[in-house]
Design an enzyme around this catalytic site. Structure first.
Site, mmCIF file in Angstrom:
data_model
loop_
_atom_site.group_PDB
_atom_site.id
_atom_site.type_symbol
_atom_site.label_atom_id
_atom_site.label_comp_id
_atom_site.label_asym_id
_atom_site.label_seq_id
_atom_site.Cartn_x
_atom_site.Cartn_y
_atom_site.Cartn_z
ATOM 1 N N GLU A 81 49.542 52.637 50.650
ATOM 2 C CA GLU A 81 49.931 51.629 49.663
ATOM 3 C C GLU A 81 49.671 52.156 48.256
ATOM 4 O O GLU A 81 49.702 51.411 47.287
ATOM 5 C CB GLU A 81 49.238 50.297 49.916
ATOM 6 C CG GLU A 81 47.732 50.338 49.922
ATOM 7 C CD GLU A 81 47.124 48.984 50.241
ATOM 8 O OE1 GLU A 81 47.340 48.060 49.451
ATOM 9 O OE2 GLU A 81 46.432 48.852 51.263
ATOM 10 N N CYS A 113 47.035 47.412 53.790
ATOM 11 C CA CYS A 113 46.112 48.193 54.633
ATOM 12 C C CYS A 113 46.521 48.190 56.102
ATOM 13 O O CYS A 113 45.961 48.944 56.904
ATOM 14 C CB CYS A 113 44.696 47.658 54.492
ATOM 15 S SG CYS A 113 44.179 47.554 52.782
ATOM 16 N N THR A 154 34.275 48.325 45.359
ATOM 17 C CA THR A 154 34.778 48.594 46.716
ATOM 18 C C THR A 154 35.744 49.775 46.747
ATOM 19 O O THR A 154 36.335 50.064 47.789
ATOM 20 C CB THR A 154 35.488 47.348 47.301
ATOM 21 O OG1 THR A 154 36.721 47.141 46.595
ATOM 22 C CG2 THR A 154 34.624 46.099 47.199
ATOM 23 N N SER A 203 41.231 36.450 49.299
ATOM 24 C CA SER A 203 41.513 37.551 50.245
ATOM 25 C C SER A 203 40.515 37.548 51.403
ATOM 26 O O SER A 203 40.885 37.814 52.543
ATOM 27 C CB SER A 203 41.524 38.902 49.524
ATOM 28 O OG SER A 203 40.220 39.307 49.141
ATOM 29 N N HIS A 235 39.306 46.489 59.916
ATOM 30 C CA HIS A 235 39.613 47.018 58.582
ATOM 31 C C HIS A 235 38.401 46.730 57.694
ATOM 32 O O HIS A 235 37.884 45.603 57.689
ATOM 33 C CB HIS A 235 40.864 46.340 58.022
ATOM 34 C CG HIS A 235 41.028 46.579 56.562
ATOM 35 N ND1 HIS A 235 41.118 47.851 56.044
ATOM 36 C CD2 HIS A 235 41.057 45.734 55.496
ATOM 37 C CE1 HIS A 235 41.214 47.771 54.721
ATOM 38 N NE2 HIS A 235 41.180 46.506 54.369
ATOM 39 N N LYS A 244 31.480 39.824 58.444
ATOM 40 C CA LYS A 244 32.049 38.477 58.341
ATOM 41 C C LYS A 244 33.131 38.281 59.406
ATOM 42 O O LYS A 244 33.203 37.239 60.061
ATOM 43 C CB LYS A 244 32.674 38.266 56.952
ATOM 44 C CG LYS A 244 31.686 38.177 55.786
ATOM 45 C CD LYS A 244 32.465 38.057 54.473
ATOM 46 C CE LYS A 244 31.619 38.244 53.237
ATOM 47 N NZ LYS A 244 30.793 37.090 52.869
ATOM 48 N N ASN A 278 36.519 51.748 50.295
ATOM 49 C CA ASN A 278 37.784 51.328 50.901
ATOM 50 C C ASN A 278 38.782 52.497 50.876
ATOM 51 O O ASN A 278 38.860 53.230 49.882
ATOM 52 C CB ASN A 278 38.359 50.129 50.133
ATOM 53 C CG ASN A 278 39.416 49.370 50.936
ATOM 54 O OD1 ASN A 278 39.835 49.819 52.010
ATOM 55 N ND2 ASN A 278 39.840 48.230 50.427
ATOM 56 N N SER A 310 46.619 42.927 53.342
ATOM 57 C CA SER A 310 46.847 41.769 52.473
ATOM 58 C C SER A 310 48.330 41.472 52.361
ATOM 59 O O SER A 310 49.177 42.353 52.475
ATOM 60 C CB SER A 310 46.281 42.044 51.079
ATOM 61 O OG SER A 310 44.885 41.996 51.115
HETATM 62 N N1 CAA Z 1 21.077 41.395 46.901
HETATM 63 C C1 CAA Z 1 21.732 41.217 48.062
HETATM 64 N N2 CAA Z 1 22.943 40.578 48.142
HETATM 65 C C2 CAA Z 1 23.481 40.112 46.997
HETATM 66 C C3 CAA Z 1 22.845 40.280 45.750
HETATM 67 C C4 CAA Z 1 21.583 40.961 45.733
HETATM 68 N N3 CAA Z 1 20.917 41.161 44.595
HETATM 69 N N4 CAA Z 1 23.637 39.725 44.811
HETATM 70 C C5 CAA Z 1 24.734 39.227 45.441
HETATM 71 N N5 CAA Z 1 24.637 39.466 46.759
HETATM 72 C C6 CAA Z 1 25.600 39.135 47.806
HETATM 73 C C7 CAA Z 1 26.239 37.758 47.675
HETATM 74 O O1 CAA Z 1 25.385 36.732 48.194
HETATM 75 C C8 CAA Z 1 27.503 37.941 48.490
HETATM 76 O O2 CAA Z 1 27.195 37.866 49.861
HETATM 77 P P1 CAA Z 1 28.095 36.972 50.848
HETATM 78 O O3 CAA Z 1 29.490 37.501 50.755
HETATM 79 O O4 CAA Z 1 27.483 37.191 52.181
HETATM 80 O O5 CAA Z 1 27.996 35.569 50.347
HETATM 81 C C9 CAA Z 1 27.884 39.396 48.213
HETATM 82 O O6 CAA Z 1 26.719 40.011 47.653
HETATM 83 C C10 CAA Z 1 29.029 39.548 47.235
HETATM 84 O O7 CAA Z 1 28.721 38.803 46.089
HETATM 85 P P2 CAA Z 1 29.832 37.943 45.348
HETATM 86 O O8 CAA Z 1 30.564 37.077 46.315
HETATM 87 O O9 CAA Z 1 29.246 37.309 44.147
HETATM 88 O O10 CAA Z 1 30.767 39.168 44.900
HETATM 89 P P3 CAA Z 1 31.939 39.223 43.887
HETATM 90 O O11 CAA Z 1 32.529 37.894 43.644
HETATM 91 O O12 CAA Z 1 31.460 39.955 42.686
HETATM 92 O O13 CAA Z 1 33.000 40.117 44.671
HETATM 93 C C11 CAA Z 1 34.702 40.396 46.327
HETATM 94 C C12 CAA Z 1 33.224 40.134 46.072
HETATM 95 C C13 CAA Z 1 35.509 39.149 45.957
HETATM 96 C C14 CAA Z 1 34.911 40.724 47.791
HETATM 97 C C15 CAA Z 1 35.141 41.574 45.444
HETATM 98 O O14 CAA Z 1 34.441 42.745 45.823
HETATM 99 C C16 CAA Z 1 36.631 41.867 45.514
HETATM 100 O O15 CAA Z 1 37.451 41.217 44.878
HETATM 101 N N6 CAA Z 1 37.029 42.914 46.315
HETATM 102 C C17 CAA Z 1 38.405 43.355 46.429
HETATM 103 C C18 CAA Z 1 39.192 42.529 47.410
HETATM 104 C C19 CAA Z 1 38.690 42.718 48.830
HETATM 105 O O16 CAA Z 1 38.113 43.714 49.205
HETATM 106 N N7 CAA Z 1 38.971 41.723 49.682
HETATM 107 C C20 CAA Z 1 38.602 41.796 51.103
HETATM 108 C C21 CAA Z 1 39.616 41.100 51.987
HETATM 109 S S1 CAA Z 1 41.264 41.696 51.616
HETATM 110 C C22 CAA Z 1 41.411 43.182 52.450
HETATM 111 O O17 CAA Z 1 40.650 43.481 53.320
HETATM 112 C C23 CAA Z 1 42.504 44.123 52.032
HETATM 113 C C24 CAA Z 1 41.944 45.199 51.175
HETATM 114 O O18 CAA Z 1 41.600 46.287 51.665
HETATM 115 C C25 CAA Z 1 41.804 44.921 49.748
#
Ligand code: CAA
Length: 394
Positions: A81, A113, A154, A203, A235, A244, A278, A310
């Site tokens: 992609e 992906c 990531t 996502s 994935h 998860k 990733n 996605s």
């Molecule tokens: N110690 C331990 N854990 C901590 C922490 C600390 N000090 N601070 C935060 N965390 C934990 C949070 O509790 C959270 O855990 P849970 O998910 O278990 O609740 C985790 O860290 C992540 O924290 P946030 O939710 O606050 O993270 P964020 O909002 O900054 O970002 C995300 C997370 C949305 C996944 C972001 O990384 C993102 O947008 N990633 C890109 C999209 C993606 O990967 N999506 C996945 C599904 S889509 C897919 O799979 C296709 C693909 O390849 C993209």
């Protein structure tokens, strides 16, 4: 009698540099544990300027061609992609770099992906039609998000090459799949952007819904029961996502997703992704390699795979591991590809990502930076020119 078709050989390549996520945590003003524990990621591969999806795919594939030869390979399917051209398939560049015969079908496939799994399933169909035919399946991607976005932690890059054949030596694709497609805007990259548009939280929830729906479809089509699988691969945009997803699968099967069970099912398959980040189309198969390289003997056991792309498309399917597969693995080479990456700090990472290639059509030549067997040498008159840097001897 039905022919057994699947993965006869499998190889990995990744990029030249690696950044520890503690570097990014400082910049983002968060604790490193947010990335180490919260996302389950330690490092991310950062490619050199002269590395791209073609050089990584060719580096992975060359290990396979060096061992098995090229003559029976009549199709190359490259899933990505992060393609380098809107028209020409990256598989054509790889065909030339590897010296594959001209009587080859070379194509590029896309569905985020999920593309690598689509290539694997299409390859299996071609081999069923003609069991003398071997297909080189390549999944190669560079995951790159906006600077300072949540997705930046990531990022990563890798390629996996798989030789798909009859009577495979590593894993047989089991019949039956669970499928799920839904038109969702969770992550996509319009043609005018170099980074994706992402609704990260959406996502994650769409991915989990896809796990549930693909599993239900797998069950409805006579798939194995959960307890028949010895291991699970998902994935992995980040390794915590696999936790998860597996929790969701266990829950819908009435099994409590406690930490012990999750670690027992997932620890082996997350080792490489935790260090690479990733790799989009390649990520599921990087996980499969990690499982095969680290788990106790899986001979004769079934492994479940959940592919998610996605947009979105998901597939749940099984593979049966072939007795004796361990002799075919490249564990030392895979570990070395990850361990030999040159560490970079945040400033160097920014220099590397900002050294983007001109997009105005001007010609340029790249300095040799990476250490892989192939490199992007130049762009002249809009044409990419690749070079072999050296041959891998395996
Ligand atoms: N110690 C331990 N854990 C901590 C922490 C600390 N000090 N601070 C935060 N965390 C934990 C949070 O509790 C959270 O855990 P849970 O998910 O278990 O609740 C985790 O860290 C992540 O924290 P946030 O939710 O606050 O993270 P964020 O909002 O900054 O970002 C995300 C997370 C949305 C996944 C972001 O990384 C993102 O947008 N990633 C890109 C999209 C993606 O990967 N999506 C996945 C599904 S889509 C897919 O799979 C296709 C693909 O390849 C993209």
């Amino acid at each position: 009698m039905a022919v057994a078709v699947g993965i006869h050989d499998i190889a990995l390549a990744t990029g030249h540099y690696a950044m520890d996520l503690a570097e990014l945590a400082v910049r983002h003003g968060v604790a490193a544990d947010k990335y180490y524990i919260g996302l389950g990621q330690h490092r991310q591969t950062v490619p050199a300027a002269d590395e791209d999806i073609v050089t990584m795919a060719a580096a992975a594939a060359q290990q396979i061609v060096a061992e098995h030869g090229a003559n029976d390979i009549r199709t190359v399917l490259l899933a990505t992609e992060t393609g380098v051209d809107q028209s020409k398939a990256a598989a054509v560049y790889v065909q030339e770099l590897l010296g594959l015969p001209s009587c080859t079908r070379a194509v590029e496939l896309k569905q985020a992906c999920y593309g690598g799994t689509s290539a694997l399933q299409l390859a299996a169909g071609l081999v069923h039609r003609d069991p003398g035919h071997r297909v080189l399946v390549l999944a190669s991607d560079i995951a790159k998000y906006d600077v300072d976005s949540a997705g930046e932690a990531t990022q990563g890059a890798a390629a996996v090459a798989m030789l798909v054949s009859a009577d495979p030596a590593v894993a047989v694709l089991e019949p039956g799949s669970g499928l799920y497609t839904a038109d969702v805007q969770d992550f996509w990259r319009p043609n005018y952007r170099t980074t994706p548009v992402v609704d990260g939280k959406l996502s994650v929830s769409v991915y989990l819904e896809a796990v549930e729906q693909a599993w239900k479809d797998y069950e409805a089509h006579g798939g194995r029961s959960l307890g028949e699988f010895a291991a699970f691969c998902y994935h992995q945009p980040f390794t915590k996502m696999a936790y998860k997803a597996h929790s969701r699968l266990l829950e819908i099967n009435g099994v409590a997703p406690d930490r012990l069970r999750l670690d027992a099912d997932l620890a082996h398959f997350t080792v490489y992704n935790r260090m690479i980040g990733n790799s989009y189309t390649a990520s599921l198969f990087v996980g499969l390699l990690s499982l095969l390289d680290h788990a106790e003997d899986l001979s004769g056991r079934s492994v479940a795979l959940l592919s998610y792309g996605s947009g979105c498309v998901a597939e749940f399917f099984g593979m049966s591991v072939v007795p004796g597969y361990r002799e075919r693995l490249r564990t030392a080479a895979n570990q070395a590809a990850i361990a030999r990456r040159e560490p970079v700090g945040y400033e160097r990472y920014r220099q590397l990502r900002e050294a983007e290639l001109p997009e105005d059509g001007s010609s340029f030549t790249l300095e040799s930076r990476g250490a892989g067997p192939f490199r992007l040498h130049a762009v002249r008159e809009h044409s990419r020119i690749y070079q072999a840097r050296r041959l891998i001897r395996v």
